[in-house]
Design an enzyme around this catalytic site. Structure first.
Site, PDB file in Angstrom:
ATOM      1  CG  ASP A  50     -11.163  92.396  -1.674  1.00 33.89           C
ATOM      2  OD1 ASP A  50     -12.064  93.261  -1.792  1.00 33.89           O
ATOM      3  OD2 ASP A  50     -10.146  92.571  -0.986  1.00 33.89           O
ATOM      4  CD  GLU A 143      -3.710  92.821  -5.243  1.00 34.32           C
ATOM      5  OE1 GLU A 143      -2.784  93.344  -4.581  1.00 34.32           O
ATOM      6  OE2 GLU A 143      -4.254  91.746  -4.956  1.00 34.32           O
ATOM      7  CD  GLU A 152       3.036  89.070   0.442  1.00 32.39           C
ATOM      8  OE1 GLU A 152       2.805  87.918   0.850  1.00 32.39           O
ATOM      9  OE2 GLU A 152       2.404  89.596  -0.475  1.00 32.39           O
ATOM     10  CG  HIS A 292      -7.582  90.502   0.315  1.00 30.52           C
ATOM     11  ND1 HIS A 292      -7.796  91.349  -0.753  1.00 30.52           N
ATOM     12  CD2 HIS A 292      -6.275  90.163   0.261  1.00 30.52           C
ATOM     13  CE1 HIS A 292      -6.663  91.507  -1.418  1.00 30.52           C
ATOM     14  NE2 HIS A 292      -5.724  90.795  -0.829  1.00 30.52           N
TER      15      HIS A 292
END
Length: 353
Positions: A50, A143, A152, A292
């Site tokens: 990415d 990240e 998440e 992504h």
């Protein structure tokens, strides 16, 4: 348009989860699935390739050597160790990478193969359960962003580390994030993938249609499909935000830009590294270069005719699912106000899982 590359979260996440391992979650099965998903090399390949993601992180570190020189840096969810190595290359005195997935073992080999074993120390485990070899750190890099920014719930872990180890006046990379919404037309996808279930070989399968509508779609949205301006719904300062504030309810107001049909809303996020000497950040919006994370699309129960100048007024609420905090329960309410078509209100619940 076709959506052959579209991501239906329940499918993709289960594929990832069945082969992998990364941060803490709800029940033990969900935890294992989550961490397992980051042990397979494929997901790391996707993230490393990415260009927007990886280059922006690299620039935020390498163009700010004055911030990293001689400092202690903590990388949360270090994966292959790429951000650790950027930090070491920028002059950090010590870099600590935490990774719970099995990719940790490969990361150790990578660090040694690139000559950083004296600077970078990797620790396997969950941030909430491990101890660091230092009392505090000067910089936290991570990240942590997921689909819809918060999917998440990895930001929770960054906040835990911030409160436990970051020195007063320390830096977080990135440290600002915003969530945005726009209205879209998407008749082709709706007809072939959602309304298809109304009649399948002459049989009523509408119950499956309800499932298709309830699950947000992660995909790239053609800029030509945008039929309104945008609205910033959420503004997160990672230095001050609390875990509880990541459950939110925000209002939005959009102005329709052309006569068309409203089929849903597209949501995307932006992040910024505000400690940088000059602006560094990126956006995951439909008008921006591919990442992504793509965008997250929420389809309405029914299409709505809209005219240029109409207003779309609504609220979007987001809460962690009580059974699995990594999943998100989202409710979207919107009202079209139109001189031509009058008022129309729609309300729907979604689950990002």
């Amino acid at each position: 348009r076709t959506r052959e590359g579209a991501t239906r979260l329940p499918v993709v996440v289960m594929e990832k989860k069945s082969e992998n391992n990364k941060k803490d979650g709800g029940g033990s099965e969900e935890k294992d699935y989550y961490f397992d998903s980051y042990s397979h090399f494929g997901i790391h390949e996707e993230m490393l390739k990415d260009e927007v993601r990886t280059r922006t992180y690299m620039q935020s570190i390498m163009q700010n050597r004055h911030l990293f020189k001689g400092k202690v840096v903590l990388d949360i969810g270090c994966g292959t160790g790429i951000l650790c190595m950027f930090a070491a290359k920028a002059g950090a005195k010590k870099v600590i990478g935490i990774e719970c997935a099995e990719i940790y073992h490969k990361a150790k080999t990578i660090v040694k193969a690139n000559g950083f074993e004296d600077t970078i120390e990797l620790i396997k485990g969950k941030v909430e359960e491990i101890e660091l070899p230092v009392d505090s750190v000067d910089i936290i890099i991570s990240e942590w962003m997921g689909y819809f920014l918060l999917y998440e719930s990895m930001l929770d872990t960054v906040l835990y580390a911030r409160d436990k180890w970051l020195v007063k006046g320390g830096a977080i990379f990135p440290d600002k994030a915003t969530i945005h919404i726009s209205a879209i037309e998407d008749q082709e996808y709706r007809k072939t993938k959602i309304d298809y279930w109304k009649s399948v070989w002459g049989f009523d399968m509408s119950v499956v249609r309800e499932l298709a509508l309830m699950e947000p779609l992660v995909d790239t949205c053609d800029p030509a499909q945008i039929i309104s301006d945008g609205c910033k719904m959420v503004d997160i300062d990672i230095y001050t935000v609390t875990k509880e504030e990541l459950d939110f309810k925000s209002k939005f107001r959009l102005n329709v830009s052309r006569d068309d049909f409203l089929h849903g809303y597209v949501v995307f996020f932006r992040v910024e590294f505000s400690k940088s000497h000059k602006f560094i950040g990126f956006s995951t919006g439909p008008m921006d270069k591919y990442t992504h994370w793509k965008q997250t699309v929420f389809y309405l129960d029914n299409e709505i005719p809209v005219c240029k100048g109409d207003s779309l007024i609504g609220t979007l609420s987001c809460n962690r699912n009580p059974k699995n905090p990594r999943d998100l329960d989202i409710q979207l309410t919107s009202t079209r106000r139109s001189r031509t078509h009058g008022e129309n209100k729609q309300e729907k619940k979604y689950r990002l899982r």
